[in-house]
Write an enzyme that holds these catalytic residues in place. Structure first.
Site, PDB file in Angstrom:
ATOM      1  N   ILE A 195     129.256  40.335  21.851  1.00  0.00           N
ATOM      2  CA  ILE A 195     130.010  40.974  23.159  1.00  0.00           C
ATOM      3  C   ILE A 195     129.762  40.121  24.390  1.00  0.00           C
ATOM      4  O   ILE A 195     130.371  39.999  25.207  1.00  0.00           O
ATOM      5  CB  ILE A 195     129.867  42.522  23.091  1.00  0.00           C
ATOM      6  N   HIS A 249     118.994  42.071  12.789  1.00  0.00           N
ATOM      7  CA  HIS A 249     120.296  41.200  13.204  1.00  0.00           C
ATOM      8  C   HIS A 249     119.621  39.539  13.305  1.00  0.00           C
ATOM      9  O   HIS A 249     118.731  39.337  14.093  1.00  0.00           O
ATOM     10  CB  HIS A 249     121.204  41.529  14.275  1.00  0.00           C
TER      11      HIS A 249
HETATM   12  P1  AMP Z   1     119.196  41.385  20.618  1.00  0.00           P
HETATM   13  O1  AMP Z   1     118.677  41.201  21.989  1.00  0.00           O
HETATM   14  O2  AMP Z   1     118.654  40.032  19.873  1.00  0.00           O
HETATM   15  O3  AMP Z   1     119.021  42.711  20.135  1.00  0.00           O
HETATM   16  O4  AMP Z   1     120.381  41.177  20.531  1.00  0.00           O
HETATM   17  C1  AMP Z   1     121.493  42.158  20.687  1.00  0.00           C
HETATM   18  C2  AMP Z   1     122.782  41.349  20.638  1.00  0.00           C
HETATM   19  O5  AMP Z   1     123.781  42.474  20.697  1.00  0.00           O
HETATM   20  C3  AMP Z   1     123.098  40.856  22.485  1.00  0.00           C
HETATM   21  O6  AMP Z   1     123.403  39.557  22.219  1.00  0.00           O
HETATM   22  C4  AMP Z   1     124.298  41.554  22.849  1.00  0.00           C
HETATM   23  O7  AMP Z   1     125.080  40.929  23.701  1.00  0.00           O
HETATM   24  C5  AMP Z   1     124.782  42.154  21.237  1.00  0.00           C
HETATM   25  N1  AMP Z   1     125.657  43.375  21.445  1.00  0.00           N
HETATM   26  C6  AMP Z   1     125.281  44.633  22.155  1.00  0.00           C
HETATM   27  N2  AMP Z   1     126.536  45.481  21.860  1.00  0.00           N
HETATM   28  C7  AMP Z   1     127.400  44.934  21.034  1.00  0.00           C
HETATM   29  C8  AMP Z   1     128.475  45.252  20.608  1.00  0.00           C
HETATM   30  N3  AMP Z   1     129.179  46.386  20.647  1.00  0.00           N
HETATM   31  N4  AMP Z   1     129.370  44.358  19.956  1.00  0.00           N
HETATM   32  C9  AMP Z   1     128.911  43.078  19.933  1.00  0.00           C
HETATM   33  N5  AMP Z   1     127.819  42.452  20.212  1.00  0.00           N
HETATM   34  C10 AMP Z   1     126.979  43.515  20.911  1.00  0.00           C
END
Ligand code: AMP
Ligand code: ZN
Length: 111
Positions: free
Chosen positions: A30, A97
């Site tokens: 996102i 992830h």
């Molecule tokens: P991390 O910091 O490795 O935990 O990455 C989490 C990622 O999830 C970040 O890059 C966010 O931008 C992404 N993220 C959070 N909420 C969403 C969402 N609803 N849809 C898509 N990506 C998301």
């Protein structure tokens, strides 16, 4: 469970899905940090990489990332895979992830 990615997997929160199989989904991040920024998410909830000892899932993360990178035409130019783990690793969503970043030069600093 109050987990954003579990809700995305269940369809309770909308996302842009590029790939799905029985074990994984791939969505667009996102808040993209590169022209291509995808998230490879196992459907089974593990909070962090440290919590997952299932080698099928651990291997599957890389297999799915490679497959999507190839399908998206990124494999020759290149891409980067990242798994942020716990606080100092920069993890913000505690559902395992892998990030797939591509579409610009990612050389230089690793973090
Ligand atoms: P991390 O910091 O490795 O935990 O990455 C989490 C990622 O999830 C970040 O890059 C966010 O931008 C992404 N993220 C959070 N909420 C969403 C969402 N609803 N849809 C898509 N990506 C998301
Ligand atoms: Zn979850």
């Amino acid at each position: 469970m109050d987990c954003i990615f579990c809700k995305i997997i269940d369809g309770e929160i909308p996302s842009t899905k590029l790939y799905e199989d029985e074990g994984f989904v791939v969505i667009k991040d996102i808040n993209p940090q590169a022209p291509v920024h995808l998230l490879i998410i196992p459907k089974r909830h593990y909070s962090t990489l440290v919590d997952c000892n299932d080698s099928e899932i651990l291997g599957g993360l890389v297999d799915v990332a490679k497959r999507v990178a190839t399908e998206e035409g990124l494999s020759d130019r290149g891409f980067r895979l990242v798994v942020n783990t716990n606080e100092e690793g920069g993890q913000t969503v505690f559902h395992l992830h892998m990030h797939l970043l591509a579409g610009r030069s990612l050389s230089g600093r690793m973090g």
